[in-house]
Design a protein around this motif. Structure first.
Motif, short mmCIF file in Angstrom:
data_model
loop_
_atom_site.label_atom_id
_atom_site.label_comp_id
_atom_site.label_asym_id
_atom_site.label_seq_id
_atom_site.Cartn_x
_atom_site.Cartn_y
_atom_site.Cartn_z
N LYS A 139 0.85 -1.19 0.00
CA LYS A 139 0.00 0.00 0.00
C LYS A 139 0.88 1.24 0.00
O LYS A 139 1.77 1.39 0.85
N THR A 140 0.67 2.11 -0.98
CA THR A 140 1.45 3.33 -1.08
C THR A 140 0.55 4.53 -1.31
O THR A 140 -0.51 4.41 -1.94
N VAL A 141 0.97 5.68 -0.81
CA VAL A 141 0.26 6.93 -1.04
C VAL A 141 1.26 7.96 -1.52
O VAL A 141 2.27 8.20 -0.85
N VAL A 142 1.02 8.55 -2.69
CA VAL A 142 1.85 9.65 -3.16
C VAL A 142 1.39 10.92 -2.46
O VAL A 142 0.18 11.20 -2.40
N ILE A 143 2.35 11.66 -1.93
CA ILE A 143 2.05 12.94 -1.28
C ILE A 143 2.72 14.03 -2.09
O ILE A 143 3.95 14.04 -2.24
N VAL A 144 1.93 14.93 -2.64
CA VAL A 144 2.46 16.03 -3.44
C VAL A 144 2.67 17.23 -2.53
O VAL A 144 1.72 17.89 -2.11
N GLY A 145 3.93 17.48 -2.17
CA GLY A 145 4.26 18.60 -1.28
C GLY A 145 4.78 18.13 0.05
O GLY A 145 4.20 17.24 0.68
N SER A 146 5.89 18.74 0.51
CA SER A 146 6.49 18.32 1.78
C SER A 146 6.33 19.37 2.87
O SER A 146 7.18 19.50 3.76
N LEU A 181 2.23 6.27 8.39
CA LEU A 181 3.20 5.34 8.98
C LEU A 181 2.71 4.73 10.29
O LEU A 181 3.25 3.72 10.73
N GLU A 182 1.69 5.31 10.90
CA GLU A 182 1.09 4.65 12.06
C GLU A 182 0.48 3.31 11.64
O GLU A 182 0.40 2.38 12.44
N GLY A 183 0.05 3.23 10.38
CA GLY A 183 -0.52 1.98 9.87
C GLY A 183 0.44 1.23 8.96
O GLY A 183 0.04 0.26 8.32
N GLY A 184 1.68 1.70 8.89
CA GLY A 184 2.65 1.02 8.04
C GLY A 184 2.45 1.24 6.56
O GLY A 184 2.98 0.49 5.73
N VAL A 185 1.68 2.27 6.18
CA VAL A 185 1.46 2.60 4.76
C VAL A 185 2.65 3.44 4.27
O VAL A 185 3.10 4.34 4.96
N LYS A 186 3.14 3.14 3.09
CA LYS A 186 4.33 3.81 2.57
C LYS A 186 4.01 5.16 1.94
O LYS A 186 3.27 5.23 0.94
N PRO A 187 4.57 6.26 2.47
CA PRO A 187 4.39 7.56 1.84
C PRO A 187 5.50 7.83 0.82
O PRO A 187 6.68 7.60 1.10
N ILE A 188 5.13 8.28 -0.36
CA ILE A 188 6.10 8.69 -1.38
C ILE A 188 5.91 10.19 -1.58
O ILE A 188 4.91 10.63 -2.16
N ILE A 189 6.85 10.98 -1.07
CA ILE A 189 6.69 12.43 -1.06
C ILE A 189 7.36 13.04 -2.28
O ILE A 189 8.57 12.88 -2.50
#
Length: 566
Positions: A100-107, A119-127
Protein backbone atom coordinates in the motif's frame (compact mmCIF):
# COMPACT_ATOMS: atom_id res chain seq x y z
CA UNK A 1 -7.40 13.14 38.99
CA UNK A 2 -6.22 16.18 37.01
CA UNK A 3 -7.04 19.71 38.11
CA UNK A 4 -6.14 22.92 36.24
CA UNK A 5 -4.48 25.63 38.32
CA UNK A 6 -3.87 29.16 37.05
CA UNK A 7 -1.74 31.88 38.69
CA UNK A 8 -0.84 35.45 37.67
CA UNK A 9 2.64 36.71 38.50
CA UNK A 10 4.92 39.64 37.71
CA UNK A 11 7.68 39.05 35.12
CA UNK A 12 10.42 39.23 37.75
CA UNK A 13 8.92 36.23 39.56
CA UNK A 14 8.92 33.96 36.47
CA UNK A 15 12.09 32.08 37.56
CA UNK A 16 11.29 32.06 41.30
CA UNK A 17 10.37 28.37 41.70
CA UNK A 18 9.66 28.62 45.45
CA UNK A 19 7.27 31.55 44.92
CA UNK A 20 5.48 29.78 42.06
CA UNK A 21 5.12 26.52 43.98
CA UNK A 22 3.65 28.33 46.98
CA UNK A 23 1.20 30.22 44.75
CA UNK A 24 0.14 26.98 43.05
CA UNK A 25 -0.56 25.29 46.39
CA UNK A 26 -2.61 28.26 47.54
CA UNK A 27 -4.71 28.17 44.37
CA UNK A 28 -5.19 24.41 44.64
CA UNK A 29 -6.37 24.73 48.24
CA UNK A 30 -8.86 27.47 47.22
CA UNK A 31 -10.61 24.97 44.95
CA UNK A 32 -11.97 23.21 48.04
CA UNK A 33 -11.42 19.74 46.68
CA UNK A 34 -13.01 16.99 48.79
CA UNK A 35 -9.79 14.99 49.02
CA UNK A 36 -7.89 13.62 51.97
CA UNK A 37 -4.77 15.28 53.34
CA UNK A 38 -2.79 12.36 51.94
CA UNK A 39 -4.16 12.99 48.45
CA UNK A 40 -3.23 16.64 48.67
CA UNK A 41 0.22 16.08 50.12
CA UNK A 42 3.18 17.45 48.19
CA UNK A 43 4.38 13.92 47.57
CA UNK A 44 1.08 12.98 45.92
CA UNK A 45 0.62 16.01 43.63
CA UNK A 46 2.65 16.78 40.51
CA UNK A 47 2.37 20.19 38.85
CA UNK A 48 3.00 20.20 35.07
CA UNK A 49 3.41 23.58 33.37
CA UNK A 50 0.96 23.76 30.44
CA UNK A 51 0.60 27.34 29.18
CA UNK A 52 2.02 30.86 29.55
CA UNK A 53 0.57 34.07 28.18
CA UNK A 54 1.27 37.79 28.66
CA UNK A 55 -1.39 40.15 30.00
CA UNK A 56 -0.35 43.74 29.23
CA UNK A 57 -3.72 45.38 29.87
CA UNK A 58 -4.30 48.28 32.23
CA UNK A 59 -0.74 49.57 31.90
CA UNK A 60 0.89 46.67 33.76
CA UNK A 61 2.61 43.60 32.34
CA UNK A 62 1.84 40.25 34.01
CA UNK A 63 2.37 36.60 33.18
CA UNK A 64 -0.59 34.23 33.31
CA UNK A 65 0.73 30.73 34.09
CA UNK A 66 -1.40 27.60 33.81
CA UNK A 67 -0.51 24.22 35.28
CA UNK A 68 -2.09 20.78 35.34
CA UNK A 69 -2.08 19.31 38.83
CA UNK A 70 -1.91 15.49 38.72
CA UNK A 71 -3.39 14.36 42.03
CA UNK A 72 -2.74 10.79 43.01
CA UNK A 73 -1.34 9.84 39.60
CA UNK A 74 1.85 10.24 37.61
CA UNK A 75 1.95 12.65 34.66
CA UNK A 76 2.36 10.94 31.28
CA UNK A 77 5.87 10.82 29.86
CA UNK A 78 6.70 12.60 26.60
CA UNK A 79 7.13 9.30 24.73
CA UNK A 80 3.74 8.03 25.91
CA UNK A 81 2.05 10.98 24.24
CA UNK A 82 3.62 10.40 20.81
CA UNK A 83 1.96 8.27 18.10
CA UNK A 84 3.44 4.84 17.46
CA UNK A 85 4.93 4.66 13.97
CA UNK A 86 5.53 1.41 12.10
CA UNK A 87 8.26 0.47 9.68
CA UNK A 88 6.87 -0.20 6.21
CA UNK A 89 8.94 -3.41 6.06
CA UNK A 90 7.51 -4.64 9.36
CA UNK A 91 3.97 -3.91 8.19
CA UNK A 92 4.74 -5.73 4.93
CA UNK A 93 5.91 -8.81 6.82
CA UNK A 94 2.82 -8.72 9.00
CA UNK A 95 0.66 -8.53 5.90
CA UNK A 96 -1.30 -5.59 7.29
CA UNK A 97 -0.53 -3.02 4.59
CA UNK A 98 1.43 -4.96 2.00
CA UNK A 99 2.28 -2.89 -1.07
CA UNK A 100 0.00 0.00 0.00
CA UNK A 101 1.45 3.33 -1.08
CA UNK A 102 0.26 6.93 -1.04
CA UNK A 103 1.85 9.65 -3.16
CA UNK A 104 2.05 12.94 -1.28
CA UNK A 105 2.46 16.03 -3.44
CA UNK A 106 4.26 18.60 -1.28
CA UNK A 107 6.49 18.32 1.78
CA UNK A 108 4.95 21.10 3.85
CA UNK A 109 3.27 20.46 7.22
CA UNK A 110 0.22 18.77 5.66
CA UNK A 111 2.48 16.45 3.67
CA UNK A 112 4.93 15.63 6.45
CA UNK A 113 2.37 15.09 9.20
CA UNK A 114 0.18 13.19 6.75
CA UNK A 115 3.14 10.90 6.06
CA UNK A 116 3.57 10.23 9.78
CA UNK A 117 -0.13 9.42 10.08
CA UNK A 118 0.18 6.88 7.25
CA UNK A 119 3.20 5.34 8.98
CA UNK A 120 1.09 4.65 12.06
CA UNK A 121 -0.52 1.98 9.87
CA UNK A 122 2.65 1.02 8.04
CA UNK A 123 1.46 2.60 4.76
CA UNK A 124 4.33 3.81 2.57
CA UNK A 125 4.39 7.56 1.84
CA UNK A 126 6.10 8.69 -1.38
CA UNK A 127 6.69 12.43 -1.06
CA UNK A 128 7.02 14.46 -4.26
CA UNK A 129 8.50 17.93 -3.68
CA UNK A 130 9.00 20.43 -6.51
CA UNK A 131 11.63 22.34 -4.53
CA UNK A 132 14.99 21.46 -3.07
CA UNK A 133 15.96 20.03 0.30
CA UNK A 134 16.61 22.61 3.01
CA UNK A 135 20.38 22.77 2.42
CA UNK A 136 20.07 23.55 -1.29
CA UNK A 137 17.01 25.70 -0.68
CA UNK A 138 19.07 28.01 1.57
CA UNK A 139 21.37 28.69 -1.38
CA UNK A 140 18.42 29.39 -3.68
CA UNK A 141 16.86 31.76 -1.14
CA UNK A 142 20.14 33.63 -0.65
CA UNK A 143 20.30 34.29 -4.40
CA UNK A 144 16.91 36.01 -4.28
CA UNK A 145 18.10 38.63 -1.80
CA UNK A 146 21.69 39.07 -2.95
CA UNK A 147 21.41 38.70 -6.73
CA UNK A 148 17.70 39.07 -7.49
CA UNK A 149 17.70 35.56 -8.99
CA UNK A 150 14.46 33.66 -8.43
CA UNK A 151 14.11 29.89 -8.86
CA UNK A 152 10.39 29.36 -9.48
CA UNK A 153 10.51 25.89 -7.90
CA UNK A 154 12.82 26.49 -4.92
CA UNK A 155 12.24 29.67 -2.93
CA UNK A 156 10.54 30.96 0.24
CA UNK A 157 7.28 29.20 -0.73
CA UNK A 158 8.47 25.98 -2.38
CA UNK A 159 10.89 23.39 -1.05
CA UNK A 160 11.36 20.98 1.83
CA UNK A 161 9.12 21.86 4.76
CA UNK A 162 6.86 24.19 2.80
CA UNK A 163 6.40 27.96 3.04
CA UNK A 164 6.77 28.06 6.83
CA UNK A 165 10.29 26.61 6.92
CA UNK A 166 12.06 29.84 5.96
CA UNK A 167 9.34 32.27 6.93
CA UNK A 168 9.01 32.06 10.65
CA UNK A 169 7.64 28.79 11.99
CA UNK A 170 4.69 30.25 13.91
CA UNK A 171 2.65 27.52 15.60
CA UNK A 172 -0.26 29.53 16.97
CA UNK A 173 -3.69 28.39 15.81
CA UNK A 174 -7.32 28.83 16.80
CA UNK A 175 -8.30 25.58 15.04
CA UNK A 176 -8.55 23.58 18.26
CA UNK A 177 -11.65 21.69 17.10
CA UNK A 178 -9.96 20.34 13.97
CA UNK A 179 -7.57 18.01 15.71
CA UNK A 180 -5.05 17.47 18.47
CA UNK A 181 -2.97 20.66 18.55
CA UNK A 182 -0.93 19.32 21.47
CA UNK A 183 0.09 16.24 19.50
CA UNK A 184 1.38 18.36 16.60
CA UNK A 185 3.43 20.46 19.03
CA UNK A 186 4.77 17.36 20.79
CA UNK A 187 5.92 15.89 17.48
CA UNK A 188 7.76 19.12 16.66
CA UNK A 189 9.29 19.04 20.14
CA UNK A 190 10.29 15.39 19.69
CA UNK A 191 12.23 16.30 16.55
CA UNK A 192 14.09 19.19 18.15
CA UNK A 193 11.82 22.19 18.77
CA UNK A 194 12.30 23.97 22.08
CA UNK A 195 10.21 22.80 25.03
CA UNK A 196 8.69 26.28 25.23
CA UNK A 197 6.41 25.55 22.23
CA UNK A 198 4.42 23.25 24.52
CA UNK A 199 3.62 26.06 26.96
CA UNK A 200 3.77 29.44 25.19
CA UNK A 201 0.39 30.91 24.29
CA UNK A 202 1.82 31.89 20.88
CA UNK A 203 4.42 29.16 20.21
CA UNK A 204 7.14 29.88 17.68
CA UNK A 205 10.12 27.87 16.45
CA UNK A 206 12.08 30.40 14.39
CA UNK A 207 13.30 30.21 10.82
CA UNK A 208 16.87 29.56 11.98
CA UNK A 209 15.84 26.35 13.80
CA UNK A 210 12.91 24.94 11.84
CA UNK A 211 14.97 23.58 8.89
CA UNK A 212 16.92 21.27 11.24
CA UNK A 213 13.66 19.98 12.71
CA UNK A 214 12.29 19.34 9.22
CA UNK A 215 15.51 17.43 8.38
CA UNK A 216 15.04 15.24 11.46
CA UNK A 217 11.46 14.50 10.42
CA UNK A 218 12.60 13.54 6.92
CA UNK A 219 15.28 11.23 8.37
CA UNK A 220 12.64 9.44 10.46
CA UNK A 221 10.27 9.00 7.52
CA UNK A 222 13.11 7.55 5.44
CA UNK A 223 14.13 5.26 8.31
CA UNK A 224 10.59 3.89 8.44
CA UNK A 225 10.55 3.16 4.71
CA UNK A 226 9.08 6.31 3.16
CA UNK A 227 10.50 8.04 0.09
CA UNK A 228 11.40 11.63 -0.79
CA UNK A 229 11.83 12.94 -4.33
CA UNK A 230 13.07 16.53 -4.36
CA UNK A 231 13.19 18.82 -7.42
CA UNK A 232 10.25 16.78 -8.71
CA UNK A 233 7.23 18.76 -9.87
CA UNK A 234 3.78 17.27 -10.41
CA UNK A 235 2.83 17.94 -14.04
CA UNK A 236 -0.25 15.78 -14.48
CA UNK A 237 -2.63 13.22 -13.07
CA UNK A 238 -2.79 9.60 -14.16
CA UNK A 239 -6.51 8.93 -14.36
CA UNK A 240 -9.02 6.33 -15.45
CA UNK A 241 -12.79 6.42 -15.83
CA UNK A 242 -15.05 4.49 -13.51
CA UNK A 243 -18.47 3.70 -14.95
CA UNK A 244 -21.59 3.69 -12.81
CA UNK A 245 -25.30 3.20 -13.62
CA UNK A 246 -26.46 4.46 -10.25
CA UNK A 247 -29.31 6.97 -10.33
CA UNK A 248 -29.92 6.97 -14.08
CA UNK A 249 -31.74 4.88 -16.69
CA UNK A 250 -30.48 6.85 -19.66
CA UNK A 251 -26.76 6.23 -19.53
CA UNK A 252 -23.70 5.92 -17.45
CA UNK A 253 -22.20 8.57 -15.21
CA UNK A 254 -18.46 8.70 -15.66
CA UNK A 255 -16.25 9.42 -12.67
CA UNK A 256 -12.54 10.21 -12.75
CA UNK A 257 -10.39 7.89 -10.67
CA UNK A 258 -6.81 8.87 -9.82
CA UNK A 259 -4.16 6.20 -10.29
CA UNK A 260 -1.08 8.33 -9.66
CA UNK A 261 0.78 11.45 -10.80
CA UNK A 262 3.05 12.47 -13.66
CA UNK A 263 6.22 14.35 -12.72
CA UNK A 264 9.28 16.02 -14.15
CA UNK A 265 12.66 16.51 -12.49
CA UNK A 266 13.24 20.27 -12.51
CA UNK A 267 17.02 19.83 -12.78
CA UNK A 268 17.38 17.03 -15.35
CA UNK A 269 14.08 17.28 -17.21
CA UNK A 270 13.51 13.55 -16.76
CA UNK A 271 9.85 12.54 -16.62
CA UNK A 272 8.52 9.84 -14.31
CA UNK A 273 5.12 8.41 -13.39
CA UNK A 274 4.30 7.50 -9.79
CA UNK A 275 1.44 5.05 -9.28
CA UNK A 276 -0.23 4.68 -5.89
CA UNK A 277 -3.35 3.62 -4.02
CA UNK A 278 -4.25 7.26 -3.26
CA UNK A 279 -2.81 10.77 -3.60
CA UNK A 280 -2.59 13.40 -0.86
CA UNK A 281 -2.46 16.78 -2.61
CA UNK A 282 -0.60 19.09 -0.20
CA UNK A 283 0.96 21.49 -2.70
CA UNK A 284 0.48 24.76 -0.76
CA UNK A 285 -1.30 28.06 -1.37
CA UNK A 286 1.16 29.30 -4.01
CA UNK A 287 1.03 26.39 -6.47
CA UNK A 288 -1.05 28.12 -9.14
CA UNK A 289 -0.05 25.51 -11.72
CA UNK A 290 -1.77 22.79 -9.66
CA UNK A 291 -5.07 24.71 -9.80
CA UNK A 292 -4.62 25.10 -13.57
CA UNK A 293 -4.01 21.36 -13.80
CA UNK A 294 -7.16 20.60 -11.82
CA UNK A 295 -9.12 23.06 -13.96
CA UNK A 296 -8.12 21.06 -17.06
CA UNK A 297 -8.79 17.68 -15.44
CA UNK A 298 -12.02 18.43 -13.57
CA UNK A 299 -13.03 22.13 -13.44
CA UNK A 300 -15.96 21.20 -11.19
CA UNK A 301 -13.45 20.28 -8.49
CA UNK A 302 -12.67 23.97 -7.83
CA UNK A 303 -14.60 26.89 -6.36
CA UNK A 304 -13.68 30.51 -5.71
CA UNK A 305 -13.20 31.46 -2.06
CA UNK A 306 -12.56 34.53 0.02
CA UNK A 307 -8.92 35.45 0.52
CA UNK A 308 -7.03 38.50 1.78
CA UNK A 309 -4.40 40.81 0.31
CA UNK A 310 -2.71 44.06 1.23
CA UNK A 311 0.70 45.19 2.46
CA UNK A 312 3.39 44.57 5.07
CA UNK A 313 3.84 47.29 7.66
CA UNK A 314 7.21 47.62 9.37
CA UNK A 315 8.02 49.62 12.53
CA UNK A 316 11.13 49.89 14.66
CA UNK A 317 10.87 47.04 17.16
CA UNK A 318 11.62 49.41 20.05
CA UNK A 319 8.56 51.51 19.20
CA UNK A 320 6.17 48.53 19.12
CA UNK A 321 7.68 47.13 22.35
CA UNK A 322 7.21 50.49 24.06
CA UNK A 323 3.56 50.74 22.97
CA UNK A 324 2.63 47.19 23.94
CA UNK A 325 4.63 46.96 27.18
CA UNK A 326 3.82 50.53 28.29
CA UNK A 327 7.48 51.53 28.24
CA UNK A 328 8.56 48.59 30.42
CA UNK A 329 11.62 46.68 29.17
CA UNK A 330 10.88 43.01 28.54
CA UNK A 331 13.13 40.14 27.39
CA UNK A 332 10.86 39.25 24.47
CA UNK A 333 9.65 41.32 21.52
CA UNK A 334 6.05 42.53 21.65
CA UNK A 335 3.26 41.14 19.49
CA UNK A 336 0.02 42.75 18.39
CA UNK A 337 -3.20 41.70 16.69
CA UNK A 338 -5.56 44.30 15.24
CA UNK A 339 -8.88 43.99 13.44
CA UNK A 340 -11.36 46.38 11.88
CA UNK A 341 -14.58 46.22 9.86
CA UNK A 342 -14.74 48.61 6.91
CA UNK A 343 -17.76 48.65 4.57
CA UNK A 344 -18.65 45.00 5.21
CA UNK A 345 -15.08 43.72 4.80
CA UNK A 346 -12.57 42.76 7.43
CA UNK A 347 -9.19 44.48 7.61
CA UNK A 348 -6.74 42.82 9.95
CA UNK A 349 -3.12 42.19 10.85
CA UNK A 350 -1.79 38.73 10.01
CA UNK A 351 1.44 36.81 10.61
CA UNK A 352 2.83 39.47 12.94
CA UNK A 353 6.62 39.08 13.22
CA UNK A 354 8.08 40.71 16.35
CA UNK A 355 11.80 41.37 16.04
CA UNK A 356 11.64 40.02 12.51
CA UNK A 357 12.30 40.68 8.83
CA UNK A 358 10.31 41.28 5.66
CA UNK A 359 11.31 38.73 3.01
CA UNK A 360 10.78 38.23 -0.76
CA UNK A 361 8.27 35.43 -1.40
CA UNK A 362 7.54 35.51 -5.13
CA UNK A 363 7.31 32.21 -7.00
CA UNK A 364 7.32 33.58 -10.56
CA UNK A 365 9.80 35.84 -12.32
CA UNK A 366 8.48 39.33 -13.01
CA UNK A 367 6.44 39.42 -9.78
CA UNK A 368 6.90 40.76 -6.25
CA UNK A 369 5.41 39.19 -3.11
CA UNK A 370 6.45 40.00 0.46
CA UNK A 371 6.08 38.03 3.66
CA UNK A 372 7.43 38.21 7.21
CA UNK A 373 9.62 35.97 9.37
CA UNK A 374 11.50 35.95 12.67
CA UNK A 375 14.46 34.00 14.00
CA UNK A 376 14.00 32.11 17.26
CA UNK A 377 15.31 34.99 19.41
CA UNK A 378 13.14 37.60 17.65
CA UNK A 379 15.86 40.17 18.16
CA UNK A 380 16.08 42.19 14.93
CA UNK A 381 15.64 45.98 14.98
CA UNK A 382 12.22 45.76 13.33
CA UNK A 383 8.76 44.33 13.89
CA UNK A 384 6.40 43.79 10.97
CA UNK A 385 2.96 42.46 10.15
CA UNK A 386 0.71 41.94 7.17
CA UNK A 387 -2.24 44.32 7.01
CA UNK A 388 -4.73 42.72 4.64
CA UNK A 389 -8.24 43.28 3.37
CA UNK A 390 -10.86 40.57 3.04
CA UNK A 391 -11.50 39.96 -0.66
CA UNK A 392 -14.59 38.01 -1.65
CA UNK A 393 -15.24 36.42 -5.06
CA UNK A 394 -17.69 39.22 -5.90
CA UNK A 395 -14.90 41.79 -5.31
CA UNK A 396 -12.78 40.44 -8.18
CA UNK A 397 -12.70 42.86 -11.15
CA UNK A 398 -14.71 41.67 -14.16
CA UNK A 399 -11.67 41.36 -16.43
CA UNK A 400 -10.30 38.50 -14.31
CA UNK A 401 -13.69 36.80 -14.15
CA UNK A 402 -13.83 36.94 -17.94
CA UNK A 403 -10.30 35.56 -18.19
CA UNK A 404 -11.21 32.61 -15.95
CA UNK A 405 -14.43 31.93 -17.85
CA UNK A 406 -12.50 31.76 -21.13
CA UNK A 407 -10.26 29.14 -19.50
CA UNK A 408 -13.38 27.12 -18.69
CA UNK A 409 -13.06 27.50 -14.91
CA UNK A 410 -14.58 30.64 -13.28
CA UNK A 411 -13.04 29.61 -9.93
CA UNK A 412 -9.62 30.78 -11.15
CA UNK A 413 -10.56 34.49 -11.27
CA UNK A 414 -9.04 35.26 -7.86
CA UNK A 415 -5.81 33.55 -8.88
CA UNK A 416 -5.48 35.81 -11.93
CA UNK A 417 -6.35 38.89 -9.87
CA UNK A 418 -3.64 38.00 -7.32
CA UNK A 419 -1.09 37.48 -10.08
CA UNK A 420 -1.92 40.85 -11.66
CA UNK A 421 -1.22 42.67 -8.39
CA UNK A 422 2.11 40.88 -8.03
CA UNK A 423 3.15 41.71 -11.61
CA UNK A 424 2.23 45.37 -11.18
CA UNK A 425 4.29 45.52 -7.98
CA UNK A 426 7.32 44.28 -9.90
CA UNK A 427 6.90 46.95 -12.57
CA UNK A 428 6.39 49.65 -9.95
CA UNK A 429 9.62 48.82 -8.12
CA UNK A 430 11.99 47.44 -10.71
CA UNK A 431 11.46 49.32 -13.96
CA UNK A 432 14.56 51.42 -14.51
CA UNK A 433 15.24 53.04 -17.90
CA UNK A 434 13.19 50.46 -19.75
CA UNK A 435 14.68 47.38 -18.06
CA UNK A 436 13.27 45.23 -15.31
CA UNK A 437 15.53 43.46 -12.81
CA UNK A 438 15.78 42.22 -9.26
CA UNK A 439 13.40 41.75 -6.36
CA UNK A 440 13.12 45.31 -5.09
CA UNK A 441 9.71 45.96 -3.57
CA UNK A 442 7.53 49.08 -3.86
CA UNK A 443 7.25 51.01 -0.58
CA UNK A 444 5.67 54.11 0.90
CA UNK A 445 5.68 55.74 4.32
CA UNK A 446 2.38 55.16 6.11
CA UNK A 447 1.95 58.92 6.66
CA UNK A 448 2.38 59.53 2.92
CA UNK A 449 -0.01 56.69 2.06
CA UNK A 450 -2.65 58.41 4.20
CA UNK A 451 -1.77 61.84 2.73
CA UNK A 452 -1.87 60.48 -0.86
CA UNK A 453 1.63 61.55 -1.83
CA UNK A 454 4.84 59.88 -2.95
CA UNK A 455 7.63 59.32 -0.44
CA UNK A 456 10.92 60.88 -1.51
CA UNK A 457 13.54 58.18 -2.07
CA UNK A 458 15.88 59.80 0.46
CA UNK A 459 13.13 59.68 3.10
CA UNK A 460 12.61 55.94 2.87
CA UNK A 461 13.85 54.52 6.18
CA UNK A 462 16.27 51.64 6.67
CA UNK A 463 14.38 48.39 6.26
CA UNK A 464 14.85 44.70 6.98
CA UNK A 465 13.84 43.88 3.38
CA UNK A 466 17.26 42.96 2.03
CA UNK A 467 16.68 43.15 -1.77
CA UNK A 468 15.83 46.82 -1.26
CA UNK A 469 12.81 49.08 -1.77
CA UNK A 470 11.73 51.74 -4.27
CA UNK A 471 9.40 54.62 -3.55
CA UNK A 472 5.97 54.04 -5.05
CA UNK A 473 2.46 55.44 -4.75
CA UNK A 474 0.86 52.30 -3.29
CA UNK A 475 -2.29 54.33 -2.75
CA UNK A 476 -2.59 54.80 -6.54
CA UNK A 477 -1.96 51.35 -8.02
CA UNK A 478 -3.16 48.90 -5.36
CA UNK A 479 -6.86 48.00 -5.89
CA UNK A 480 -9.07 50.88 -4.74
CA UNK A 481 -11.26 48.63 -2.59
CA UNK A 482 -8.16 47.66 -0.58
CA UNK A 483 -6.69 51.17 -0.34
CA UNK A 484 -9.84 52.88 0.93
CA UNK A 485 -10.45 50.23 3.58
CA UNK A 486 -6.83 50.15 4.72
CA UNK A 487 -6.78 53.93 5.12
CA UNK A 488 -9.70 53.83 7.54
CA UNK A 489 -8.38 50.76 9.33
CA UNK A 490 -4.94 52.33 9.92
CA UNK A 491 -6.56 55.28 11.65
CA UNK A 492 -8.64 52.93 13.78
CA UNK A 493 -5.56 50.86 14.64
CA UNK A 494 -3.89 54.05 15.85
CA UNK A 495 -6.67 54.60 18.39
CA UNK A 496 -6.02 51.09 19.76
CA UNK A 497 -2.22 51.42 19.65
CA UNK A 498 -1.26 55.07 20.11
CA UNK A 499 1.77 55.72 17.93
CA UNK A 500 1.00 53.04 15.31
CA UNK A 501 0.80 55.84 12.74
CA UNK A 502 4.20 57.51 12.90
CA UNK A 503 6.93 58.85 10.63
CA UNK A 504 8.92 55.59 10.91
CA UNK A 505 6.07 53.27 9.82
CA UNK A 506 6.80 51.83 6.38
CA UNK A 507 4.45 50.00 3.99
CA UNK A 508 5.96 47.39 1.64
CA UNK A 509 3.79 45.72 -0.99
CA UNK A 510 2.20 43.42 -1.82
CA UNK A 511 1.20 40.80 0.77
CA UNK A 512 -0.91 38.43 -1.33
CA UNK A 513 -0.19 34.91 -0.06
CA UNK A 514 -2.05 34.87 3.26
CA UNK A 515 -4.33 32.19 1.80
CA UNK A 516 -5.45 30.78 -1.51
CA UNK A 517 -8.29 32.34 -3.55
CA UNK A 518 -9.31 28.84 -4.70
CA UNK A 519 -10.74 25.87 -2.82
CA UNK A 520 -10.50 22.25 -3.97
CA UNK A 521 -13.88 20.71 -3.20
CA UNK A 522 -13.85 17.63 -1.01
CA UNK A 523 -16.38 15.54 0.88
CA UNK A 524 -16.75 16.73 4.48
CA UNK A 525 -16.63 13.25 5.94
CA UNK A 526 -14.29 11.31 3.65
CA UNK A 527 -11.94 14.22 2.71
CA UNK A 528 -11.93 12.83 -0.86
CA UNK A 529 -12.15 15.29 -3.74
CA UNK A 530 -15.76 15.42 -4.93
CA UNK A 531 -14.78 15.23 -8.61
CA UNK A 532 -11.73 12.93 -8.56
CA UNK A 533 -11.74 9.67 -6.64
CA UNK A 534 -8.61 8.73 -4.64
CA UNK A 535 -7.49 12.40 -4.55
CA UNK A 536 -7.33 13.93 -1.07
CA UNK A 537 -6.68 17.71 -0.99
CA UNK A 538 -5.14 18.94 2.28
CA UNK A 539 -3.31 21.88 3.81
CA UNK A 540 -3.35 25.53 2.78
CA UNK A 541 -3.51 24.72 -0.93
CA UNK A 542 -6.78 22.85 -0.43
CA UNK A 543 -8.45 25.97 0.93
CA UNK A 544 -9.39 24.34 4.24
CA UNK A 545 -6.56 25.42 6.53
CA UNK A 546 -4.15 28.25 7.21
CA UNK A 547 -0.83 28.10 9.04
CA UNK A 548 1.56 25.35 10.05
CA UNK A 549 -0.45 23.66 12.81
CA UNK A 550 -3.87 23.72 11.14
CA UNK A 551 -2.28 22.40 7.93
CA UNK A 552 -0.52 19.64 9.85
CA UNK A 553 -3.83 18.61 11.43
CA UNK A 554 -5.55 18.73 8.03
CA UNK A 555 -2.91 16.38 6.61
CA UNK A 556 -3.35 14.04 9.58
CA UNK A 557 -7.13 14.02 9.20
CA UNK A 558 -7.00 13.39 5.45
CA UNK A 559 -4.52 10.52 5.83
CA UNK A 560 -6.62 8.98 8.59
CA UNK A 561 -9.44 8.79 6.02
CA UNK A 562 -7.09 7.35 3.39
CA UNK A 563 -6.09 4.60 5.83
CA UNK A 564 -9.73 3.66 6.27
CA UNK A 565 -10.08 2.74 2.58
CA UNK A 566 -6.72 0.95 2.15
Amino acid sequence: MIEQVCITILPEKEKDEAFIKKALWQELQKKGLSLSEKDLSEKNVHFVFSKKSIDARHGKVKFVMRYDAYIGEEPPSASDQLPKWKSVKEADKAGTSACKTVVIVGSGPAGLFGAFKLLEGGVKPIIIERGSDTKSRKVDIAKISTQGILDSDSNYCFGEGGAGTFSDGKLFTRSNKRGNVGQVLRIFNHFGADQSILTDAHPHIGTDKLPYIINAMRAKILELGGEFHFNTRCTGFITAEENSNEGTNEGRNKKIVLKGVKTVNTKSGQEKDFFSDAVLLASGHSAGDIYELLAKTAPQSLEAKTFAAGVRIEHPRQLIDSIQFHGKKMPNAAEYSLTSQQTERGVYTFCMCPGGFVVPSATESGTIVVNGMSAAKRNSKWSNSAVVVETRPEDIPQEFKDMASKKGCPALAGLYFRSAIEKEAFLQANKVEGTVTGQKAPAQLLTDFLAHKKTAEEKLPQTSYFPGISSSRLDQWLPKQMVSRMEKAFREFNTKMKGFICKEALLIAPETRTSTPVRILRDRKSFECTAIKKLYPAGEGSGYSGGIVSSAMDGINACAKIQEIL
